[in-house]
Enzyme design. Sequence first.
Site, PDB file in Angstrom:
ATOM      1  N   TYR A   1       0.823  -1.225   0.000  1.00 32.89           N
ATOM      2  CA  TYR A   1       0.000   0.000   0.000  1.00 32.89           C
ATOM      3  C   TYR A   1       0.855   1.272   0.000  1.00 32.89           C
ATOM      4  O   TYR A   1       0.743   2.085  -0.926  1.00 32.89           O
ATOM      5  CB  TYR A   1      -1.013  -0.031   1.151  1.00 32.89           C
TER       6      TYR A   1
ATOM      7  N   LYS B   1       1.289   4.078  -3.033  1.00 31.46           N
ATOM      8  CA  LYS B   1       0.931   5.501  -2.875  1.00 31.46           C
ATOM      9  C   LYS B   1       2.140   6.380  -3.198  1.00 31.46           C
ATOM     10  O   LYS B   1       2.004   7.443  -3.804  1.00 31.46           O
ATOM     11  CB  LYS B   1       0.424   5.781  -1.456  1.00 31.46           C
TER      12      LYS B   1
HETATM   13  N1  LIG Z   1      -8.708   6.488   5.101  1.00 30.07           N
HETATM   14  C1  LIG Z   1      -7.571   7.057   5.443  1.00 30.07           C
HETATM   15  O1  LIG Z   1      -7.220   7.152   6.631  1.00 30.07           O
HETATM   16  C2  LIG Z   1      -6.683   7.636   4.375  1.00 30.07           C
HETATM   17  C3  LIG Z   1      -5.541   8.351   4.796  1.00 30.07           C
HETATM   18  C4  LIG Z   1      -4.708   8.893   3.837  1.00 30.07           C
HETATM   19  C5  LIG Z   1      -5.007   8.769   2.493  1.00 30.07           C
HETATM   20  N2  LIG Z   1      -6.092   8.087   2.100  1.00 30.07           N
HETATM   21  C6  LIG Z   1      -6.360   7.992   0.652  1.00 30.07           C
HETATM   22  O2  LIG Z   1      -7.632   8.562   0.409  1.00 30.07           O
HETATM   23  C7  LIG Z   1      -8.262   7.930  -0.696  1.00 30.07           C
HETATM   24  C8  LIG Z   1      -9.655   7.486  -0.307  1.00 30.07           C
HETATM   25  O3  LIG Z   1      -9.542   6.586   0.771  1.00 30.07           O
HETATM   26  P1  LIG Z   1     -10.806   6.097   1.587  1.00 30.07           P
HETATM   27  O4  LIG Z   1     -10.354   5.880   2.971  1.00 30.07           O
HETATM   28  O5  LIG Z   1     -11.948   7.005   1.304  1.00 30.07           O
HETATM   29  O6  LIG Z   1     -11.026   4.679   0.923  1.00 30.07           O
HETATM   30  P2  LIG Z   1     -12.360   3.990   0.397  1.00 30.07           P
HETATM   31  O7  LIG Z   1     -12.025   2.585   0.140  1.00 30.07           O
HETATM   32  O8  LIG Z   1     -13.492   4.291   1.311  1.00 30.07           O
HETATM   33  O9  LIG Z   1     -12.619   4.761  -0.952  1.00 30.07           O
HETATM   34  C9  LIG Z   1     -11.953   4.459  -2.142  1.00 30.07           C
HETATM   35  C10 LIG Z   1     -12.947   4.506  -3.279  1.00 30.07           C
HETATM   36  O10 LIG Z   1     -12.250   4.188  -4.477  1.00 30.07           O
HETATM   37  C11 LIG Z   1     -13.063   3.279  -5.213  1.00 30.07           C
HETATM   38  N3  LIG Z   1     -12.234   2.439  -6.066  1.00 30.07           N
HETATM   39  C12 LIG Z   1     -11.418   1.433  -5.668  1.00 30.07           C
HETATM   40  N4  LIG Z   1     -10.886   0.838  -6.731  1.00 30.07           N
HETATM   41  C13 LIG Z   1     -11.370   1.472  -7.824  1.00 30.07           C
HETATM   42  C14 LIG Z   1     -11.179   1.313  -9.214  1.00 30.07           C
HETATM   43  N5  LIG Z   1     -10.415   0.349  -9.698  1.00 30.07           N
HETATM   44  N6  LIG Z   1     -11.818   2.162 -10.041  1.00 30.07           N
HETATM   45  C15 LIG Z   1     -12.636   3.124  -9.559  1.00 30.07           C
HETATM   46  N7  LIG Z   1     -12.861   3.309  -8.255  1.00 30.07           N
HETATM   47  C16 LIG Z   1     -12.229   2.499  -7.404  1.00 30.07           C
HETATM   48  C17 LIG Z   1     -13.793   2.445  -4.180  1.00 30.07           C
HETATM   49  O11 LIG Z   1     -14.945   1.847  -4.744  1.00 30.07           O
HETATM   50  C18 LIG Z   1     -14.080   3.476  -3.112  1.00 30.07           C
HETATM   51  O12 LIG Z   1     -15.344   4.069  -3.310  1.00 30.07           O
HETATM   52  C19 LIG Z   1      -7.341   6.781  -1.100  1.00 30.07           C
HETATM   53  O13 LIG Z   1      -6.614   7.157  -2.226  1.00 30.07           O
HETATM   54  C20 LIG Z   1      -6.447   6.584   0.103  1.00 30.07           C
HETATM   55  O14 LIG Z   1      -5.193   6.095  -0.274  1.00 30.07           O
HETATM   56  C21 LIG Z   1      -6.960   7.518   3.012  1.00 30.07           C
HETATM   57  C1  LIG Z   2      -2.516  -3.034  17.291  1.00 35.16           C
HETATM   58  C2  LIG Z   2      -3.984  -2.688  17.328  1.00 35.16           C
HETATM   59  C3  LIG Z   2      -4.426  -2.651  18.757  1.00 35.16           C
HETATM   60  O1  LIG Z   2      -5.584  -1.998  19.062  1.00 35.16           O
HETATM   61  C4  LIG Z   2      -4.217  -1.353  16.654  1.00 35.16           C
HETATM   62  C5  LIG Z   2      -4.148  -1.484  15.140  1.00 35.16           C
HETATM   63  C6  LIG Z   2      -4.524  -0.177  14.539  1.00 35.16           C
HETATM   64  C7  LIG Z   2      -4.349  -0.161  13.009  1.00 35.16           C
HETATM   65  C8  LIG Z   2      -5.416  -1.005  12.391  1.00 35.16           C
HETATM   66  C9  LIG Z   2      -4.348   1.266  12.508  1.00 35.16           C
HETATM   67  C10 LIG Z   2      -3.209   2.083  13.173  1.00 35.16           C
HETATM   68  C11 LIG Z   2      -2.797   3.141  12.187  1.00 35.16           C
HETATM   69  C12 LIG Z   2      -3.805   3.033  11.064  1.00 35.16           C
HETATM   70  C13 LIG Z   2      -3.415   3.597   9.695  1.00 35.16           C
HETATM   71  C14 LIG Z   2      -3.085   5.078   9.766  1.00 35.16           C
HETATM   72  O2  LIG Z   2      -4.059   5.797  10.491  1.00 35.16           O
HETATM   73  C15 LIG Z   2      -2.925   5.712   8.450  1.00 35.16           C
HETATM   74  C16 LIG Z   2      -3.364   5.138   7.307  1.00 35.16           C
HETATM   75  C17 LIG Z   2      -3.010   5.812   6.057  1.00 35.16           C
HETATM   76  C18 LIG Z   2      -4.039   5.730   4.995  1.00 35.16           C
HETATM   77  O3  LIG Z   2      -3.485   6.105   3.765  1.00 35.16           O
HETATM   78  C19 LIG Z   2      -4.794   4.433   4.931  1.00 35.16           C
HETATM   79  C20 LIG Z   2      -5.229   3.935   6.290  1.00 35.16           C
HETATM   80  C21 LIG Z   2      -4.057   3.834   7.269  1.00 35.16           C
HETATM   81  C22 LIG Z   2      -3.067   2.804   6.715  1.00 35.16           C
HETATM   82  C23 LIG Z   2      -4.562   3.395   8.675  1.00 35.16           C
HETATM   83  C24 LIG Z   2      -5.040   1.936   8.661  1.00 35.16           C
HETATM   84  C25 LIG Z   2      -5.305   1.380  10.071  1.00 35.16           C
HETATM   85  C26 LIG Z   2      -4.109   1.533  11.001  1.00 35.16           C
HETATM   86  C27 LIG Z   2      -2.930   0.703  10.505  1.00 35.16           C
END
Ligand SMILES: NC(=O)c1ccc[n+]([C@@H]2O[C@H](COP(=O)([O-])OP(=O)(O)OC[C@H]3O[C@@H](n4cnc5c(N)ncnc54)[C@H](O)[C@@H]3O)[C@@H](O)[C@H]2O)c1
Ligand SMILES: C[C@@H](CO)CCC[C@@H](C)[C@H]1CC[C@H]2[C@@H]3[C@H](O)C=C4C[C@@H](O)CC[C@]4(C)[C@H]3CC[C@]12C
EC number: 1.1.1.-
Length: 369
Positions: free
Chosen positions: A159, A163
């Site tokens: 992952y 990214k």
């Molecule tokens: N959730 C977090 O904590 C977090 C933190 C930092 C960055 N991000 C980034 O933010 C973005 C959104 O993350 P999220 O948490 O909302 O995830 P999510 O899984 O809820 O949303 C991702 C969306 O992308 C769509 N998708 C996946 N594969 C696809 C494809 N092949 N074609 C078209 N659509 C597709 C999914 O259907 C979904 O609706 C991602 O790029 C993720 O890397 C998320």
């Molecule tokens: C050891 C467990 C005891 O309770 C806790 C595990 C927690 C993990 C599941 C999460 C800790 C940190 C999270 C990630 C972080 O917040 C940032 C992220 C970046 C984003 O791009 C995608 C989601 C994530 C990787 C997020 C996922 C869940 C954790 C690893």
Amino acid sequence: MADSAQAQKLVYLVTGGCGFLGEHVVRMLLQQEPQLRELRIFDLHLGPWLEELKTGPVQVTAIQGDVTQAHEVAAAVAGAHVVIHTAGLVDVFGKTSPETIHEVNVQGTRNVIEACVQTGTRFLVYTSSMEVVGPNIKGQPFYRGNENTPYEAVHRHPYPCSKALAEQLVLEANGRKVLGGLPLVTCALRPTGIYGEGHQIMRDFYHQGLRLGGRLFRAIPASVEHGRVYVGNVAWMHVLVARELEHRAALMGGQVYFCYDNSPYKSYEDFNMEFLGPCGLRLVGTRPLLPYWLLLFLAALNVLLQWLLRPLLLYAPLLNPYTLAMANTTFTVSTDKARRHFGYEPLFSWEESRTRTIRWVQAVEGSAQ
Ligand SMILES: NC(=O)c1ccc[n+]([C@@H]2O[C@H](COP(=O)([O-])OP(=O)(O)OC[C@H]3O[C@@H](n4cnc5c(N)ncnc54)[C@H](O)[C@@H]3O)[C@@H](O)[C@H]2O)c1
Ligand SMILES: C[C@@H](CO)CCC[C@@H](C)[C@H]1CC[C@H]2[C@@H]3[C@H](O)C=C4C[C@@H](O)CC[C@]4(C)[C@H]3CC[C@]12C
């Protein structure tokens, strides 16, 4: 009336617009972007909630499509002024193969860039991640760092690798000539761990706590800080960047911005308790109840079980060596780059973000009964 019709001239495309963050970006655009004429929402899975948006003044076009299919992306991008590319496969639990993660996150992003170039779209906002920087595989702390803080960004997990590669593609594409000869302007937003309404992992922790009789057990020292940011503020940053890219292309083009707000610095578990506590859960222990070596052993065991059970079922628990390392390594940001470059101030205070998230968890609880 004529004025507002004239002002409504822009076409935006949000990829991944039905995801956790994507839905907030879509709703925020409809509320906060007066220049919007058409909003295209491109996603592999379209949500039923899109229907309710179609009665408003902005034309909402739902496009079911796959970012790995270049022709589908090009058709969706054609004629858009701005693309906000949030679509991605967020998987740190081993649910999907590394190849698929790469295909969606890297090739999908490449397809979006090429579609902009071929069709003449000039502004591209990419949702990157804090994980492009860290935590790294050495577990070195990143304590209240900013976009210029030196840090050894070394990744092995599919992952963060995907990214980082995708972000690099987006930044390198800044300045490329698009159809018509004008330069493409790109930038990348790096949220830390996003929380708020719709956060699946928060829901998982909540249900785990209910199963354990209203308790969660501390696994991570309270002193390890983990950066978190409210989804509404992340969405707001996307809207502002999309709006300002045209006017501040020289300053913002090719830049990265951490997403931040006034959410407090806490450990991952203590932060979750800000919401789960008022919903009736209790975090047991002031120190981790299990020694780290035992947690690491359990995390490794989960990997083995996942592999053994794969032919029969998908076993993907929250605990694995990668998530343990993530939760157990301090990674927090402290920056004002977004304020300096495009005037960002969080739209939601910490109190409001917290209240909204608690209300959402309570609604999850209600619907589970
Ligand atoms: N959730 C977090 O904590 C977090 C933190 C930092 C960055 N991000 C980034 O933010 C973005 C959104 O993350 P999220 O948490 O909302 O995830 P999510 O899984 O809820 O949303 C991702 C969306 O992308 C769509 N998708 C996946 N594969 C696809 C494809 N092949 N074609 C078209 N659509 C597709 C999914 O259907 C979904 O609706 C991602 O790029 C993720 O890397 C998320
Ligand atoms: C050891 C467990 C005891 O309770 C806790 C595990 C927690 C993990 C599941 C999460 C800790 C940190 C999270 C990630 C972080 O917040 C940032 C992220 C970046 C984003 O791009 C995608 C989601 C994530 C990787 C997020 C996922 C869940 C954790 C690893």
